[in-house]
Design a protein around this motif. Structure first.
Motif, mmCIF file in Angstrom:
data_model
loop_
_atom_site.group_PDB
_atom_site.id
_atom_site.type_symbol
_atom_site.label_atom_id
_atom_site.label_comp_id
_atom_site.label_asym_id
_atom_site.label_seq_id
_atom_site.Cartn_x
_atom_site.Cartn_y
_atom_site.Cartn_z
ATOM 1 N N ASN A 13 37.331 -61.222 87.320
ATOM 2 C CA ASN A 13 37.852 -61.501 88.645
ATOM 3 C C ASN A 13 38.468 -62.893 88.720
ATOM 4 N N VAL A 14 37.739 -63.887 88.289
ATOM 5 C CA VAL A 14 38.233 -65.264 88.383
ATOM 6 C C VAL A 14 39.390 -65.478 87.409
ATOM 7 N N PHE A 15 39.329 -64.870 86.220
ATOM 8 C CA PHE A 15 40.437 -64.943 85.269
ATOM 9 C C PHE A 15 41.714 -64.386 85.896
ATOM 10 N N LEU A 16 41.608 -63.185 86.471
ATOM 11 C CA LEU A 16 42.782 -62.551 87.065
ATOM 12 C C LEU A 16 43.282 -63.310 88.292
ATOM 13 N N LEU A 17 42.376 -63.860 89.085
ATOM 14 C CA LEU A 17 42.793 -64.687 90.222
ATOM 15 C C LEU A 17 43.557 -65.922 89.752
ATOM 16 N N SER A 36 46.961 -57.648 90.759
ATOM 17 C CA SER A 36 46.133 -57.468 91.958
ATOM 18 C C SER A 36 45.244 -56.232 91.868
ATOM 19 N N TRP A 37 45.718 -55.196 91.213
ATOM 20 C CA TRP A 37 44.883 -54.006 91.017
ATOM 21 C C TRP A 37 43.686 -54.330 90.127
ATOM 22 N N GLY A 38 43.891 -55.153 89.121
ATOM 23 C CA GLY A 38 42.772 -55.581 88.283
ATOM 24 C C GLY A 38 41.775 -56.420 89.052
ATOM 25 N N ILE A 39 42.273 -57.264 89.946
ATOM 26 C CA ILE A 39 41.399 -58.075 90.792
ATOM 27 C C ILE A 39 40.547 -57.162 91.664
ATOM 28 N N SER A 40 41.160 -56.158 92.252
ATOM 29 C CA SER A 40 40.412 -55.213 93.101
ATOM 30 C C SER A 40 39.326 -54.496 92.309
ATOM 31 N N ALA A 41 39.645 -54.074 91.096
ATOM 32 C CA ALA A 41 38.658 -53.384 90.257
ATOM 33 C C ALA A 41 37.492 -54.310 89.906
ATOM 34 N N ALA A 42 37.806 -55.559 89.562
ATOM 35 C CA ALA A 42 36.750 -56.519 89.220
ATOM 36 C C ALA A 42 35.876 -56.823 90.434
ATOM 37 N N GLN A 43 36.479 -56.963 91.598
ATOM 38 C CA GLN A 43 35.703 -57.241 92.804
ATOM 39 C C GLN A 43 34.840 -56.048 93.199
ATOM 40 N N PHE A 44 35.364 -54.855 93.009
ATOM 41 C CA PHE A 44 34.582 -53.656 93.292
ATOM 42 C C PHE A 44 33.355 -53.585 92.385
#
Length: 96
Positions: A13-17, A36-44
């Motif tokens: 999440n932090v890497f992708l952000l 952003s889709w990867g961020i959503s997956a990591a946050q989920f």
């Protein structure tokens, strides 16, 4: 096992952000959309794991390490990625 998933989800999440913030700065709209889709997956994944934790103190420690490693990794990744992507976008290939 849940702590491993927590670490991976937080680091991702932090890497992708971090990467996404640099892509936003460079106005790479399509790449921002994809990341952003990867961020959503990591946050989920983070939310699913953290909601079932038994020890919040250990979860905080693991999450903190994941975030710190994630942001530092994003900086080094973007330093490596940006010149290669710029060359590719200019039609010069991937290598500098």
């Amino acid at each position: 096992m849940d702590l491993l998933w927590l670490f991976v989800a937080t680091a991702a999440n932090v890497f992708l952000l971090g990467v996404n913030s640099q892509l936003v700065r460079d106005q790479r709209v399509a790449m921002c959309f994809a990341v952003s889709w990867g961020i959503s997956a990591a946050q989920f994944t983070f939310t699913r794991v953290i909601s079932g934790t038994d020890d919040p103190t250990v979860a905080f420690f693991v999450s903190g390490w994941g975030g710190a490693i994630g942001i530092c990794s994003s900086i080094y990744f973007y330093r490596w990625f940006h010149p290669r992507y710029s060359n590719w976008a200019a039609g010069n290939g991937w290598c500098k």
